[in-house]
Enzyme design. Structure first.
Site, mmCIF file in Angstrom:
data_model
loop_
_atom_site.group_PDB
_atom_site.id
_atom_site.type_symbol
_atom_site.label_atom_id
_atom_site.label_comp_id
_atom_site.label_asym_id
_atom_site.label_seq_id
_atom_site.Cartn_x
_atom_site.Cartn_y
_atom_site.Cartn_z
ATOM 1 N N GLU A 111 1.033 160.560 65.791
ATOM 2 C CA GLU A 111 0.898 159.356 66.614
ATOM 3 C C GLU A 111 1.275 158.166 65.756
ATOM 4 O O GLU A 111 1.229 158.238 64.533
ATOM 5 C CB GLU A 111 -0.565 159.159 67.038
ATOM 6 N N LYS A 113 0.555 154.620 64.039
ATOM 7 C CA LYS A 113 -0.648 153.950 63.548
ATOM 8 C C LYS A 113 -0.550 152.486 63.969
ATOM 9 O O LYS A 113 0.268 151.726 63.440
ATOM 10 C CB LYS A 113 -0.719 154.077 62.020
ATOM 11 N N ASP A 115 -1.445 148.663 64.377
ATOM 12 C CA ASP A 115 -2.008 147.734 63.411
ATOM 13 C C ASP A 115 -2.795 146.637 64.119
ATOM 14 O O ASP A 115 -2.243 145.646 64.565
ATOM 15 C CB ASP A 115 -0.870 147.131 62.576
ATOM 16 N N TYR A 222 -6.933 156.440 70.881
ATOM 17 C CA TYR A 222 -6.401 157.619 70.204
ATOM 18 C C TYR A 222 -7.401 158.716 69.893
ATOM 19 O O TYR A 222 -7.007 159.778 69.429
ATOM 20 C CB TYR A 222 -5.685 157.234 68.909
ATOM 21 N N LYS A 309 2.166 155.828 55.615
ATOM 22 C CA LYS A 309 2.430 154.396 55.775
ATOM 23 C C LYS A 309 3.926 154.100 55.753
ATOM 24 O O LYS A 309 4.649 154.610 54.910
ATOM 25 C CB LYS A 309 1.765 153.610 54.641
ATOM 26 N N CYS A 403 9.082 110.935 54.538
ATOM 27 C CA CYS A 403 9.587 111.646 55.707
ATOM 28 C C CYS A 403 11.107 111.774 55.647
ATOM 29 O O CYS A 403 11.799 110.781 55.444
ATOM 30 C CB CYS A 403 9.172 110.909 56.976
ATOM 31 N N CYS A 406 12.548 109.491 58.650
ATOM 32 C CA CYS A 406 12.363 108.042 58.793
ATOM 33 C C CYS A 406 11.910 107.369 57.507
ATOM 34 O O CYS A 406 11.632 106.179 57.484
ATOM 35 C CB CYS A 406 11.370 107.750 59.912
ATOM 36 N N CYS A 421 3.810 112.649 58.584
ATOM 37 C CA CYS A 421 4.492 111.362 58.660
ATOM 38 C C CYS A 421 3.741 110.573 59.712
ATOM 39 O O CYS A 421 3.592 111.012 60.847
ATOM 40 C CB CYS A 421 5.947 111.543 59.090
ATOM 41 N N CYS A 427 9.462 107.438 64.214
ATOM 42 C CA CYS A 427 10.069 108.624 63.629
ATOM 43 C C CYS A 427 10.721 109.454 64.736
ATOM 44 O O CYS A 427 10.028 109.957 65.627
ATOM 45 C CB CYS A 427 8.968 109.412 62.903
HETATM 46 P P1 AMP Z 1 -7.146 152.551 57.209
HETATM 47 O O1 AMP Z 1 -7.958 151.399 57.727
HETATM 48 O O2 AMP Z 1 -5.859 152.174 56.592
HETATM 49 O O3 AMP Z 1 -7.963 153.522 56.424
HETATM 50 O O4 AMP Z 1 -6.696 153.345 58.523
HETATM 51 C C1 AMP Z 1 -7.627 153.872 59.403
HETATM 52 C C2 AMP Z 1 -7.525 153.106 60.681
HETATM 53 O O5 AMP Z 1 -6.289 153.317 61.308
HETATM 54 C C3 AMP Z 1 -8.526 153.605 61.671
HETATM 55 O O6 AMP Z 1 -9.765 152.991 61.509
HETATM 56 C C4 AMP Z 1 -7.905 153.200 62.967
HETATM 57 O O7 AMP Z 1 -8.439 151.959 63.378
HETATM 58 C C5 AMP Z 1 -6.439 152.949 62.666
HETATM 59 N N1 AMP Z 1 -5.523 153.678 63.544
HETATM 60 C C6 AMP Z 1 -4.453 153.119 64.146
HETATM 61 N N2 AMP Z 1 -3.795 154.006 64.898
HETATM 62 C C7 AMP Z 1 -4.450 155.177 64.799
HETATM 63 C C8 AMP Z 1 -4.245 156.458 65.366
HETATM 64 N N3 AMP Z 1 -3.215 156.723 66.171
HETATM 65 N N4 AMP Z 1 -5.130 157.423 65.040
HETATM 66 C C9 AMP Z 1 -6.176 157.178 64.212
HETATM 67 N N5 AMP Z 1 -6.408 155.977 63.657
HETATM 68 C C10 AMP Z 1 -5.560 154.982 63.927
HETATM 69 ZN ZN ZN Z 2 8.985 110.297 59.969
#
Ligand code: AMP
Ligand code: ZN
Length: 664
Positions: A111, A113, A115, A222, A309, A403, A406, A421, A427
Site C-alpha cells: 500500500e 504510505k 503522509d 488502512y 521510504k 522596498c 518604492c 514596506c 507602493c
Molecule cells: P512512522 O511514523 O514513520 O514509523 O510510520 C508509521 C506510520 O505510517 C503509521 O503510524 C501510520 O500512521 C502511517 N501510515 C501511512 N500509510 C500507512 C499504511 N498504508 N499502512 C500502515 N501505516 C501507514
Molecule cells: Zn514599497
C-alpha cells in the site's frame, strides 16, 4: 410520511450523497441540490430536537468547541513501522519471516504510505463513537468532534460490519485544498502554512470544530483491529473497509515476491507525483492475518510490516539571484531565482526563501550551488548550500533594507517573521494588490475585471485606489489596449453591480490586515454599519467574540488613516453597502441588549455556532472568557470544571440551553 420518517429519509439520502461525493469521488447531484436538502434537514432537526441523531449529516458543519482534549488510552497500541531502503533490506526481512513461520507460502500487500496524521476510529454498532490521535502510541487525544466534520469519514456504516472495532488511517490534506487554504491566508495578510502534513495534524487540535469543517481534510484507512472480525487477510481488510463506506485507495496490490514488491515501489516512486496527496513511501504487510498474529511485534513495530521510504526528490542547481516580492499588505518575500532544473517531474526555476532569518540560517548567497527539495510543499524549497562549490569571492547576502518597488525603508516588528514596506499608499504592488483583493470573488466579485486589467488601469493612471473603480467610464476605457466596447461596458456594469454586495463582504474587501472573511462577518454583525465600527475603541473591539488584540489594533489603525476614511466615504457616495440590510436586521432583536454571555460545553438543540449567532442576533454580546462583566454563562454538557468554579466565584448565573431559548 411522518416527520420522523422525513428526517430519516433525508439523512439517509444525504449520507449516500456524501459517500458518493467524498469517498467515491462521483457526485450524483449538484452542490446546490445537496445544500438545499441539507438546509431542509437542518430546519426539521431544529424544530424537532426529539429526533436527534449523533450520526446526522448536519453535524458535518461543526460548531462544537473542545477546550481541552481528553487523553485516551488506545485499546490496541499504535505502532511505528520499521524502515527499509533497498531490495536487500526486504530480502532480509522476508528471510526472517520465513524462519519464524516455517516454510509456508507468503503473500504481501503493498500500500502507499500516506503522509499525514495517524488516527484511530472506534465504531460501535456501525456508529463512529471515538476518534483518537496516535499520540505516543499508547495514548492519544480524543478529537472526535473535529473528525466528525471530515466528510469522507462515515458517521454511520453500511453492510455487514462487526459490532465493535477500531479502524486506523491517516488524516491528510490534499495538495489542491492546501494550496487554496494558503492562497486565502496570504490574501488575509497571514503567513502561509509550510506543508500539508503539519497542517493536517494541526487541524485535528483546533478548538473550534467549525474551523476544522472548513478545511478540505480527507481520511484514508488502512487497518482494522478488534476481535471476532471474521477477516482473513490484509487485502480483505481493505476490501471490507471499502464496502462499509470508508475511503480506502484502490492502489493496493498483492505480491508474491520481493521482486514484485520492488516493481510496485519503483512504479509509485515516479507516479506518486500524479496523486492528489502526499505519500512518503510504500508499506508492505504480510497478507495473512493469522501469520501476522504469529509474527507479533517488537518493542516498536510489527514484525509483519515494513515501510519502504521514497527518496525525497532532491537536486542541486545554481542560485542565480535573490529577488524580493512585495505583497498587498507590504510583506516582503525573498525569492530564489534558480538555474532551471527538473525536479519531481516539473521544471523548477524559483524557490521561496520565506524570510531574512531563513537566508541567514542557511547562509544562502547568490551564485551558490544549492540543494532543492520537493517535500510536502507546493513550492520547492532550498534545504542547504553545497559549501564545497562556493566561490572564494562569494559575499554574504545583505537582506534589502529598502522596498524594491518604492524605496521606502523596510520595517520589521517584533513577532513578525517578515519585513514590511509601510508605504501603503505609494507602493505600486501594494496599491494594485489591494485593488485586486477588492475585486476578488469572495470580496466585491466584480465581473468583467481581472487582475491584469487592474495593473493596466493603474499604469495608465486611471485608478489609484479601489474607490476610483466607481468613476471609470466607457469612454476612458475604450482607448486602452485590448479593450473592446463590449468589455468596457461589462467592466462598468460589473462595478455598478457590486454595489449590491452585502456589508460583510464589503468590509472584507477593504483589505484591513487580519480581517478575513470570518472576522469581517463577526464585525459586520456586531457593529451593523461602518459608522459605528469606525469609532469603536480597542476595548470594545476585543469584547466582540473571536476578535483579539491583533485584529482590534489593525482595525483601529486602518480607520485612523485619513486616506482609508476618504476611500470609505467615497465608496459610500457610490452607494456601496455599508450597513446590514433590512432583512439581516429584521432577524435581530435587542432583547439581550447590554448582556454579555459566555458559552461553554456541548449543546443538544442548537450548535454552539448557532447559539452564539442567536445571542448576537438578539443584541447580546458573546465573550470568550468569564469575567465580572459576564451576565450569563450558558452551560451545555461537558462544561469545563474550571469555568464553573470561576462563574460561581464571580457570582455569574449559570443557565441551561433551555433557559436561554426561553429567554429569546
Ligand atoms: P512512522 O511514523 O514513520 O514509523 O510510520 C508509521 C506510520 O505510517 C503509521 O503510524 C501510520 O500512521 C502511517 N501510515 C501511512 N500509510 C500507512 C499504511 N498504508 N499502512 C500502515 N501505516 C501507514
Ligand atoms: Zn514599497
Amino acid at each position: 410520511m411522518s416527520i420522523k420518517q422525513t428526517i430519516e429519509t433525508l439523512r439517509e439520502e444525504l449520507r449516500v450523497h456524501n459517500h458518493n461525493y467524498y469517498v467515491l469521488d462521483n457526485a450524483m447531484i449538484s452542490d446546490f441540490d445537496f445544500d438545499m436538502r441539507l438546509k431542509e434537514l437542518q430546519v426539521l432537526e431544529e424544530k424537532h430536537p426529539e429526533f436527534y441523531d449523533a450520526t446526522s449529516p448536519t453535524l458535518r458543519v461543526g460548531g462544537a468547541v473542545t477546550k481541552n482534549f481528553d487523553t485516551i488510552v488506545h485499546e490496541h497500541r499504535m505502532y511505528s513501522l520499521e524502515n527499509s531502503y533497498s531490495k536487500e533490506d526486504l530480502d532480509d526481512w522476508e528471510k526472517r519471516i520465513q524462519k519464524n513461520l516455517g516454510d509456508v507460502p507468503l503473500e504481501f500487500t503493498c500500500e502507499l504510505k500516506y503522509d499525514g496524521a495517524s488516527i484511530s476510529l472506534t465504531y460501535e454498532n456501525g456508529q463512529l463513537v471515538k476518534a483518537v490521535t496516535r499520540g505516543d502510541g499508547y495514548q492519544g487525544d480524543e478529537v472526535t468532534t473535529n473528525i466528525k466534520t471530515i466528510k469522507s469519514v462515515p458517521l454511520k456504516l453500511k453492510g455487514d460490519y462487526p459490532p465493535k472495532f477500531d479502524i486506523r488511517g491517516e488524516i491528510i490534506l490534499p495538495f489542491e485544498g492546501f494550496a487554496q487554504m494558503n492562497k486565502e491566508r496570504v490574501e488575509n495578510g497571514e503567513d502561509p502554512y509550510m506543508n500539508p502534513r503539519n497542517t493536517a495534524s494541526g487541524s485535528l487540535k483546533l478548538q473550534d470544530s467549525a474551523l476544522v469543517a472548513q478545511r478540505p481534510l480527507d481520511c484514508l484507512l488502512y487497518s482494522i483491529v478488534g476481535s471476532k472480525l471474521n477477516i482473513e487477510s490484509q487485502f480483505e481488510v481493505l476490501e471490507k473497509a471499502r464496502q462499509w463506506g470508508f475511503k480506502v485507495p484502490t492502489i493496493a496490490k498483492l505480491c508474491k515476491t520481493t521482486d514484485e514488491v520492488m516493481e510496485f515501489v519503483a512504479h509509485w516512486d515516479v507516479h506518486r507525483h500524479d496523486l492528489p496527496y502526499e505519500t512518503d513511501g510504500v508499506v508492505i504487510k504480510v497478507n495473512n492475518l493469522q501469520h501476522q498474529e504469529e509474527l507479533g511485534y517488537t518493542s516498536k513495530s510489527p514484525r509483519w510490516a515494513m515501510a519502504y521510504k521514497f527518496k525525497a526528490e532532491q537536486v542541486t542547481t545554481v542560485l542565480n539571484e535573490i529577488t524580493y516580492q512585495v505583497g498587498r499588505t507590504g510583506a516582503i518575500t525573498p525569492v530564489a531565482n534558480l538555474e532551471a532544473v527538473l525536479l519531481a517531474g516539473t521544471t523548477v526555476k524559483r524557490a521561496s526563501l520565506h524570510n531574512a532569518d531563513q537566508i541567514e540560517k542557511l547562509d544562502i548567497r547568490e551564485g551558490d550551488t544549492v540543494f532543492v527539495e520537493k517535500g510536502g510543499e507546493i513550492i520547492p524549497k532550498i534545504i542547504a548550500v553545497d559549501f564545497d562549490k562556493r566561490a572564494v569571492d562569494s559575499q554574504p547576502t545583505n537582506y534589502i533594507t529598502h522596498c524594491p518597488e518604492c524605496e521606502t525603508e523596510l520595517v520589521r516588528t517584533d513577532g513578525d517573521a517578515k519585513h514590511f514596506c509601510t508605504n501603503f499608499y505609494g507602493c505600486p504592488p501594494q496599491i494594485t494588490g489591494r485593488i485586486q483583493h477588492f475585486i476578488s470573488r469572495k470580496a466585491m466579485d466584480i465581473e468583467g475585471l481581472g487582475g491584469e486589467t487592474v495593473e493596466l488601469l493603474f499604469k495608465e493612471g486611471l485608478i489609484k485606489n479601489y474607490a476610483d473603480l466607481f468613476t471609470l467610464t466607457k469612454e476612458q476605457l475604450m482607448p486602452l489596449e485590448r479593450m473592446a466596447e463590449k468589455s468596457a461596458e461589462n467592466l462598468v456594469s460589473g462595478v455598478k453591480k457590486s454595489t449590491e454586495i452585502p456589508f460583510e463582504r464589503v468590509l472584507f474587501a477593504l483589505g484591513i490586515r487580519f480581517v478575513g472573511e470570518t472576522v469581517a462577518k463577526k464585525l459586520a454583525k456586531a457593529y451593523k454599519n461602518i459608522d459605528t465600527l469606525m469609532v469603536a475603541t480597542e476595548e470594545e473591539l476585543v469584547a466582540v467574540d473571536e476578535i483579539g488584540e491583533r485584529i482590534a489594533k489593525s482595525v483601529l489603525e486602518f480607520f485612523q488613516n485619513e486616506k482609508n476614511v476618504e476611500a470609505v466615504n467615497r465608496l459610500k457616495s457610490y452607494e456601496v453597502q455599508f450597513s446590514l440590510s433590512e432583512e439581516q436586521l429584521e432577524n435581530q432583536t435587542d432583547k439581550l441588549k447590554g448582556q454579555t454571555f459566555v458559552v461553554s460545553g456541548v449543546f443538544e438543540k442548537v450548535s454552539r455556532t448557532e447559539l452564539k449567532k442567536l445571542i448576537e442576533d438578539n443584541g447580546g454580546k458573546v465573550a470568550s472568557s468569564i469575567s465580572s462583566k459576564t451576565t450569563y454563562v450558558v452551560a451545555g454538557d461537558k462544561m469545563g470544571p474550571s469555568k464553573r468554579t470561576k462563574a460561581e466565584s464571580l457570582n455569574v448565573s449559570i443557565i441551561t440551553e433551555d433557559d436561554f431559548l426561553i429567554m429569546i
